[in-house]
Design a protein around this motif. Structure first.
Motif, mmCIF file in Angstrom:
data_model
loop_
_atom_site.group_PDB
_atom_site.id
_atom_site.type_symbol
_atom_site.label_atom_id
_atom_site.label_comp_id
_atom_site.label_asym_id
_atom_site.label_seq_id
_atom_site.Cartn_x
_atom_site.Cartn_y
_atom_site.Cartn_z
ATOM 1 N N ILE B 413 9.591 44.270 16.959
ATOM 2 C CA ILE B 413 8.515 43.705 17.794
ATOM 3 C C ILE B 413 8.652 42.184 17.849
ATOM 4 N N GLU B 414 8.956 41.587 16.691
ATOM 5 C CA GLU B 414 9.117 40.132 16.667
ATOM 6 C C GLU B 414 10.284 39.679 17.530
ATOM 7 N N ASN B 415 11.395 40.423 17.432
ATOM 8 C CA ASN B 415 12.616 39.956 18.091
ATOM 9 C C ASN B 415 12.708 40.340 19.555
ATOM 10 N N ASN B 416 12.376 41.613 19.850
ATOM 11 C CA ASN B 416 12.546 42.001 21.251
ATOM 12 C C ASN B 416 11.272 42.543 21.890
ATOM 13 N N GLY B 417 10.135 42.299 21.237
ATOM 14 C CA GLY B 417 8.853 42.612 21.876
ATOM 15 C C GLY B 417 8.604 44.080 22.100
ATOM 16 N N ALA B 418 9.272 44.926 21.324
ATOM 17 C CA ALA B 418 9.021 46.365 21.410
ATOM 18 C C ALA B 418 9.335 46.977 20.057
ATOM 19 N N PRO B 419 8.643 48.051 19.710
ATOM 20 C CA PRO B 419 8.916 48.647 18.404
ATOM 21 C C PRO B 419 10.288 49.326 18.334
ATOM 22 N N TRP B 420 10.928 49.487 19.470
ATOM 23 C CA TRP B 420 12.272 50.051 19.492
ATOM 24 C C TRP B 420 13.286 48.974 19.827
ATOM 25 N N GLN B 421 14.521 49.305 19.562
ATOM 26 C CA GLN B 421 15.597 48.354 19.789
ATOM 27 C C GLN B 421 16.034 48.365 21.256
ATOM 28 N N PHE B 422 15.217 47.805 22.116
ATOM 29 C CA PHE B 422 15.609 47.669 23.519
ATOM 30 C C PHE B 422 15.395 46.228 23.925
ATOM 31 N N PRO B 423 16.316 45.667 24.720
ATOM 32 C CA PRO B 423 16.121 44.279 25.136
ATOM 33 C C PRO B 423 14.953 44.154 26.100
ATOM 34 N N GLN B 424 14.228 43.093 25.960
ATOM 35 C CA GLN B 424 13.060 42.893 26.815
ATOM 36 C C GLN B 424 13.472 42.833 28.296
ATOM 37 N N ALA B 425 14.727 42.419 28.525
ATOM 38 C CA ALA B 425 15.228 42.325 29.899
ATOM 39 C C ALA B 425 15.249 43.697 30.596
ATOM 40 N N ASP B 426 15.222 44.785 29.780
ATOM 41 C CA ASP B 426 15.303 46.125 30.384
ATOM 42 C C ASP B 426 13.933 46.727 30.681
ATOM 43 N N ARG B 427 12.903 45.930 30.593
ATOM 44 C CA ARG B 427 11.544 46.440 30.772
ATOM 45 C C ARG B 427 11.316 47.139 32.110
ATOM 46 N N LEU B 428 12.109 46.779 33.098
ATOM 47 C CA LEU B 428 11.869 47.366 34.429
ATOM 48 C C LEU B 428 12.872 48.454 34.788
ATOM 49 N N LYS B 429 13.654 48.880 33.802
ATOM 50 C CA LYS B 429 14.673 49.903 34.074
ATOM 51 C C LYS B 429 14.086 51.188 34.648
ATOM 52 N N TRP B 430 12.840 51.476 34.254
ATOM 53 C CA TRP B 430 12.224 52.722 34.737
ATOM 54 C C TRP B 430 12.165 52.746 36.267
ATOM 55 N N ALA B 431 12.139 51.542 36.883
ATOM 56 C CA ALA B 431 12.002 51.477 38.338
ATOM 57 C C ALA B 431 13.360 51.456 39.036
ATOM 58 N N ASP B 432 14.437 51.590 38.247
ATOM 59 C CA ASP B 432 15.747 51.661 38.896
ATOM 60 C C ASP B 432 15.856 52.933 39.730
ATOM 61 N N GLU B 433 15.193 53.968 39.226
ATOM 62 C CA GLU B 433 15.164 55.195 40.041
ATOM 63 C C GLU B 433 14.003 55.119 41.002
ATOM 64 N N ASP B 434 14.155 55.748 42.130
ATOM 65 C CA ASP B 434 13.182 55.619 43.211
ATOM 66 C C ASP B 434 11.856 56.276 42.845
ATOM 67 N N TYR B 435 10.896 55.468 42.489
ATOM 68 C CA TYR B 435 9.595 56.055 42.134
ATOM 69 C C TYR B 435 8.752 56.328 43.366
ATOM 70 N N LYS B 436 9.109 55.712 44.475
ATOM 71 C CA LYS B 436 8.279 55.917 45.671
ATOM 72 C C LYS B 436 8.466 57.302 46.257
ATOM 73 N N ASN B 437 9.584 57.950 45.887
ATOM 74 C CA ASN B 437 9.778 59.348 46.277
ATOM 75 C C ASN B 437 9.923 60.163 44.999
ATOM 76 N N PHE B 438 8.831 60.215 44.306
ATOM 77 C CA PHE B 438 8.838 60.846 42.987
ATOM 78 C C PHE B 438 9.343 62.283 43.068
ATOM 79 N N ASN B 439 10.265 62.568 42.189
ATOM 80 C CA ASN B 439 10.860 63.894 42.188
ATOM 81 C C ASN B 439 10.505 64.591 40.879
ATOM 82 N N TYR B 440 9.678 65.584 40.983
ATOM 83 C CA TYR B 440 9.214 66.271 39.782
ATOM 84 C C TYR B 440 10.287 67.216 39.264
ATOM 85 N N GLU B 441 10.604 67.071 37.977
ATOM 86 C CA GLU B 441 11.704 67.884 37.425
ATOM 87 C C GLU B 441 11.205 68.946 36.463
ATOM 88 N N GLY B 442 9.894 69.129 36.400
ATOM 89 C CA GLY B 442 9.335 70.003 35.358
ATOM 90 C C GLY B 442 9.663 71.473 35.509
#
Lengths: 259, 442
Positions: B413-442
């Motif tokens: 948390i101190e180093n990369n602002g998250a309890p997991w080892q992910f770089p803060q720069a990747d915070r928006l990776k979730w939006a790399d996939e097209d969320y505007k045409n949400f595709n349900y995979e359930g």
């Protein structure tokens, strides 16, 4: 797909309706990212303009605080509040009950006073206002059992919003014996997900998954990324991942929207 | 005359002793950090009325809840009878309220029915504890004293109620015979059922029985009153202030210790005003009872060891060492130990012990998921989670003694602002996939 940050809105000279506080699990965990996309999709569909903080978002501090590291929590809180107050944030939606609880209940003492909603609450509102419309059929006849996340349920008395979302589908909402204020934890909270559990005779997520599977559901619905992780592990433990899916209520609704 | 004097002496002795012991408990509670001045008083009175007076949380478990209401209502209402006993005892009168006539008959009649309900309730409670052996009454922390304490309370209440009913039975026969000062007063729906047992006795025997029961009943009450401060049964008094002072919620909200805020502000801005020097620097979190708040300590005295908290604790249910009830029992035991230490030394003399380590192990503290199930379950609004959190704070901020994995989480948390080892720069990776045409995979 470009999602807009606060600076993007400022550059456009406009203001978003709401800040979407994504949260760590929802930003980084592959499974939880799908929920994040579902929430963003629902906001888009309902015409809610939202900004994210993107790389300026940092852990809200909940795991540090609950693990006893108040220093680290307050440092996180202060710097997050500085960022949000800097942008003049008024209203926030979170995709995680832990972020929701901390921002809503614990940030005000630190100078961060916002109207904070959990995504299930905002989605419930949008459904009620008719801004989101369900096209039935997708979950017709499916049995969905809902698990209350501790920090949404007992922590903040939000029991009905996620259930209302499920009720809006054509599915059968069913309850576990331990539900609402008697809900049983998934085992993740209080920073437990970041460590091995203490010696005992069972894992908490196994106990809870067993109860959920007892309802013979097609879906175990939750509204917390940590619950998703814990219960998905539980379902795998019982080798039921083919029959039973662990999903967020936002995903269920996103899959049922009228196009 | 002589009996009046004896009565007054016993009564005064009983009350003085009780007051002394209660004052000790208050002194012990005040060893904690002072509570902030109470706000939202109206809501607090309402909370107390609902939860303590109205027993709203108890009935969530209907069998135990309804039986408890019998015993509780009986206990409170029969105290009106005790008032009459006190007056009779002091002035040497007999059934001084008898002139109330019909109302008196109604009162005595209802006391008898309540006494029977208390009796039955306590009997069932004894059966639940000792014959059905309900799990929560026999867990690890329910060692010999807590179990005996419960049985002593139940048996004493049964004895007190029996004395009351036997007294009335003897009295009613004497009334019927028109003997001496035994005037016709009261109605006896329950004791009349046992009166046949005494019918063959002489007037003097009946008077002896009636008097013995009367004396044992009132001295029994005084002894019981003085047992309270040593027992979990003290909850009958302290639950009221405890529900008044209890946090009004929401439960998810944890305190933001100001002491830490000052330090954090200094860290961020060295030119900030340091807080006023308040004498001895306070410890972060809690290692011993002195570090807890008055409310935590009041909680400890309010616990009647019912174990509802432990029976819903996910850690305990899955076999971990943690038991929220044990946290409360340990806190009280340690506080009592500290109190005795003060009694014999004038002030606290370091005994080399602390609540954390000597009573509560870090392993217990680390097993908590902070799910609030224990807090929700408590019928008198005790918050074991808050004590657990204070101990975690101590372990982390004073001793850096968190489990290693948690230290890793802190530094991420101190180093990369998250309890997991992910770089803060990747915070928006979730939006790399097209969320505007949400595709349900359930």
């Amino acid at each position: 797909m470009k999602v807009k940050t606060y600076p993007d809105f400022i550059a456009e000279g406009s203001n978003p309706d709401i800040l979407f506080w994504v949260g760590c699990a929802s930003s980084f965990d592959e499974r939880a990212q799908k929920v994040t996309r579902a929430v963003a999709f629902l906001l888009e569909k309902a015409g809610v303009t939202f900004a994210v903080l993107g790389t300026e978002e940092s852990c809200n501090g909940d795991p540090a605080k609950r693990a006893g590291n108040e220093f680290l929590y307050q440092l996180q809180a202060m710097s997050n509040i500085q960022v949000m107050n800097g942008y003049g944030v008024k209203k926030i939606v979170t995709a995680c009950p832990h972020c929701f609880n901390t921002l809503k209940n614990e940030y005000p003492d630190m100078g961060g006073k916002y109207e904070v909603l959990h995504h299930s609450m905002l989605i419930q509102q949008l459904l009620n206002e008719g801004k989101l419309k369900v096209e039935g059929g997708k979950f017709l006849g499916k049995k969905i059992v809902y698990h209350d996340p501790c920090y949404l349920g007992r922590g903040n008395n939000v029991y009905e919003a996620p259930r209302d979302i499920i009720k809006a589908l054509d599915a059968n909402l069913s309850e576990m014996q331990r539900n609402r204020e008697n809900g049983f934890c998934c085992g993740a909270g209080g920073a437990q997900i970041f460590k091995e559990s203490e010696k005992g005779d069972k894992e908490i997520n196994i106990e809870r998954t067993e109860e959920a599977l007892g309802a013979k559901p097609d879906y175990i619905a939750v509204s917390c990324p940590f619950c998703i992780l814990m219960l998905t592990d539980g379902v795998k433990h019982f080798s039921k991942e083919k029959e039973v899916k662990v999903v967020d209520v936002a995903e269920l609704l996103a899959a049922s929207l009228k196009q | 005359m002589l009996s009046s004097i004896i009565f007054i002496v016993i009564l005064i002795a009983g009350i003085i002793l009780f007051t002394r012991n209660v004052r000790k408990i208050i002194r012990n509670i005040k060893l904690g950090k002072p509570m902030p001045p109470a706000d939202r008083k109206k809501e607090r009175w309402l909370q107390m009325a609902q939860v303590a007076l109205g027993q709203s949380k108890l009935v969530k478990r209907p069998v135990a809840g309804i039986l408890h209401i019998f015993v509780y209502a009986g206990f409170i209402i029969i105290n009106i009878e005790v008032l009459e006993i006190l007056i009779d005892g002091i002035f040497g009168t007999h059934r001084v309220f008898a002139p109330l006539g019909g109302l008196y008959n109604f009162l005595i009649g209802s006391f008898e029915i309540l006494a029977l309900l208390v009796l039955v309730g306590c009997l069932i409670f004894l059966i639940r504890r000792n014959i059905l052996r309900i799990r929560r009454f026999h867990q690890r922390e329910m060692t010999s004293w807590p179990r005996s304490d419960a049985n002593i309370i139940l048996i004493t209440e049964i004895i007190l109620m029996s004395l009351f009913l036997v007294m009335n039975a003897a009295d009613s026969i004497l009334q019927h015979r028109g003997f001496s000062h035994y005037i016709q007063a009261g109605s006896f729906p329950v004791s009349s059922m046992i009166a046949d047992m005494f019918n063959g006795l002489s007037n003097s025997s009946l008077v002896t029985i009636e008097r013995i029961c009367w004396w044992l009943h009132i001295t029994g009450i005084l002894i019981f009153l003085n047992y309270l401060p040593y027992s979990k049964h003290f909850h009958i008094l302290i639950s009221f202030p405890n529900t008044w002072y209890a946090d009004l919620g929401p439960k998810g909200r944890f305190t933001n210790p100001e002491q830490v805020t000052h330090e954090v502000k200094l860290m961020l801005d060295p030119s900030a005003e340091p807080p006023e020097n308040t004498g001895t620097p306070q410890r972060f979190g809690a290692k011993d009872v002195f570090d807890l708040s008055e409310k935590h300590l009041m909680d400890a005295y309010s616990c009647t060891e019912c174990g509802r908290c432990t029976s819903v604790c996910p850690a305990n249910v899955t076999g971990k060492l943690l038991s929220p009830r044990k946290i409360m029992m340990d806190t009280r035991d340690r506080l009592e130990e500290v109190g005795k230490n003060i009694d014999s030394n004038g002030q606290f003399k370091d005994d080399g012990k602390t609540l954390l380590y000597n009573y509560i192990k870090p392993e217990e503290v680390w097993a908590c998921t902070t799910c609030n199930a224990c807090v929700e379950a408590c019928p008198v609004l005790i918050n074991p989670l808050s004590i657990i959190l204070e101990m975690r704070r101590y372990l982390v901020m004073e001793e850096s003694a968190a489990p290693n994995e948690l230290n890793g989480m802190f530094s991420r948390i101190e180093n990369n602002g998250a309890p997991w080892q992910f770089p803060q720069a990747d915070r928006l990776k979730w939006a790399d996939e097209d969320y505007k045409n949400f595709n349900y995979e359930g």
